[in-house]
Design a protein around this motif. Structure first.
Motif, PDB file in Angstrom:
ATOM      1  N   PHE A  75       0.836  -1.197   0.000  1.00  0.00           N
ATOM      2  CA  PHE A  75       0.000   0.000   0.000  1.00  0.00           C
ATOM      3  C   PHE A  75       0.871   1.247   0.000  1.00  0.00           C
ATOM      4  CE2 PHE A  75      -2.432  -3.424   1.879  1.00  0.00           C
ATOM      5  CZ  PHE A  75      -3.647  -3.317   1.234  1.00  0.00           C
ATOM      6  N   VAL A  76       0.623   2.134  -0.958  1.00  0.00           N
ATOM      7  CA  VAL A  76       1.333   3.410  -1.013  1.00  0.00           C
ATOM      8  C   VAL A  76       0.886   4.275   0.157  1.00  0.00           C
ATOM      9  CG1 VAL A  76       1.680   5.517  -2.353  1.00  0.00           C
ATOM     10  CG2 VAL A  76       1.623   3.291  -3.508  1.00  0.00           C
ATOM     11  N   ASP A  77      -0.391   4.240   0.457  1.00  0.00           N
ATOM     12  CA  ASP A  77      -0.976   5.048   1.524  1.00  0.00           C
ATOM     13  C   ASP A  77      -0.999   4.242   2.834  1.00  0.00           C
ATOM     14  OD1 ASP A  77      -2.670   7.395   2.453  1.00  0.00           O
ATOM     15  OD2 ASP A  77      -4.028   5.706   2.821  1.00  0.00           O
ATOM     16  N   LEU A  78      -0.435   4.800   3.891  1.00  0.00           N
ATOM     17  CA  LEU A  78      -0.401   4.119   5.189  1.00  0.00           C
ATOM     18  C   LEU A  78      -1.804   3.827   5.692  1.00  0.00           C
ATOM     19  CD1 LEU A  78       1.149   3.028   7.628  1.00  0.00           C
ATOM     20  CD2 LEU A  78       1.180   5.355   8.555  1.00  0.00           C
ATOM     21  N   GLY A  79      -2.725   4.763   5.523  1.00  0.00           N
ATOM     22  CA  GLY A  79      -4.103   4.549   5.960  1.00  0.00           C
ATOM     23  C   GLY A  79      -4.733   3.339   5.295  1.00  0.00           C
TER      24      GLY A  79
END
Length: 189
Positions: free
Chosen positions: A42-46
């Motif tokens: 995932f690029v986005d941590l969220g």
């Protein structure tokens, strides 16, 4: 040389996690990097945390436990943030653990047993002003773990980044990451 089981953070097995493992291998250590996310990165941590919540932290820990099966017992367990969960679980509960390196997170010792094993050296590494480490109770858990361990150290780095050791992320801090690597290599040797 040590044999290491290294668990990734909530982004998954990023190029930075792979680079960290490769640096340990270049120093002569045997390193295993199980994929607790079954190929997802995932690029986005969220989004990575959403996936971890969806799968369940118990499942993540169990995948880590299963990754240790078939490996020798005297492993050093390394975890980055989310990966601290299986690393700490195994270091505390699997007989023969050679050590634990917990980076960016720490779980209260009582989650996995009454006390930290006397024979297992441990280091906890985090940035001093990392809000998730400080505000979520990890700092308090780390201080308690180190105070109760026969051979434990807490290293707090200057800054506020959470995943400071992964060069593939925008939170990377080269100065802190270099110092972390020096300390990790000294621990493993």
């Amino acid at each position: 040389m040590a044999e290491v089981l290294l668990f990734h953070h909530a982004h998954g097995v990023t190029p930075g996690v792979t680079a960290f493992a490769e640096r340990l291998a270049e120093a002569g250590h045997t390193v295993h990097v199980p994929d607790l996310y079954e190929g997802r990165v995932f690029v986005d941590l969220g989004a990575g945390m959403d996936y971890a919540h969806e799968v369940g932290f118990g499942t993540i820990a169990e995948r880590g436990r299963l990754a240790a099966e078939g490996l020798r017992s005297d492993l050093v367990y390394v975890g980055f943030s989310l990966g601290v969960l299986p690393a700490q679980l195994l270091a505390q509960t699997k007989p023969g653990a050679a050590g634990a390196l917990l980076v960016g997170a720490c779980v209260p010792v009582t989650e996995f047993g009454p006390a930290w094993p006397a024979t297992v050296p441990v280091q906890v590494h985090a940035m001093a002003d990392d809000r998730s480490f400080v505000d979520d109770g990890d700092l308090d858990a780390a201080r308690a773990l180190v105070a109760g361990a026969a051979d434990g150290e807490l290293f707090l780095y200057s800054g506020d980044k959470h995943l400071f050791a992964d060069p593939s992320l925008s939170s990377y801090d080269e100065v802190a990451a270099v110092l972390l690597m020096e300390r990790v290599l000294a621990f493993l040797n």
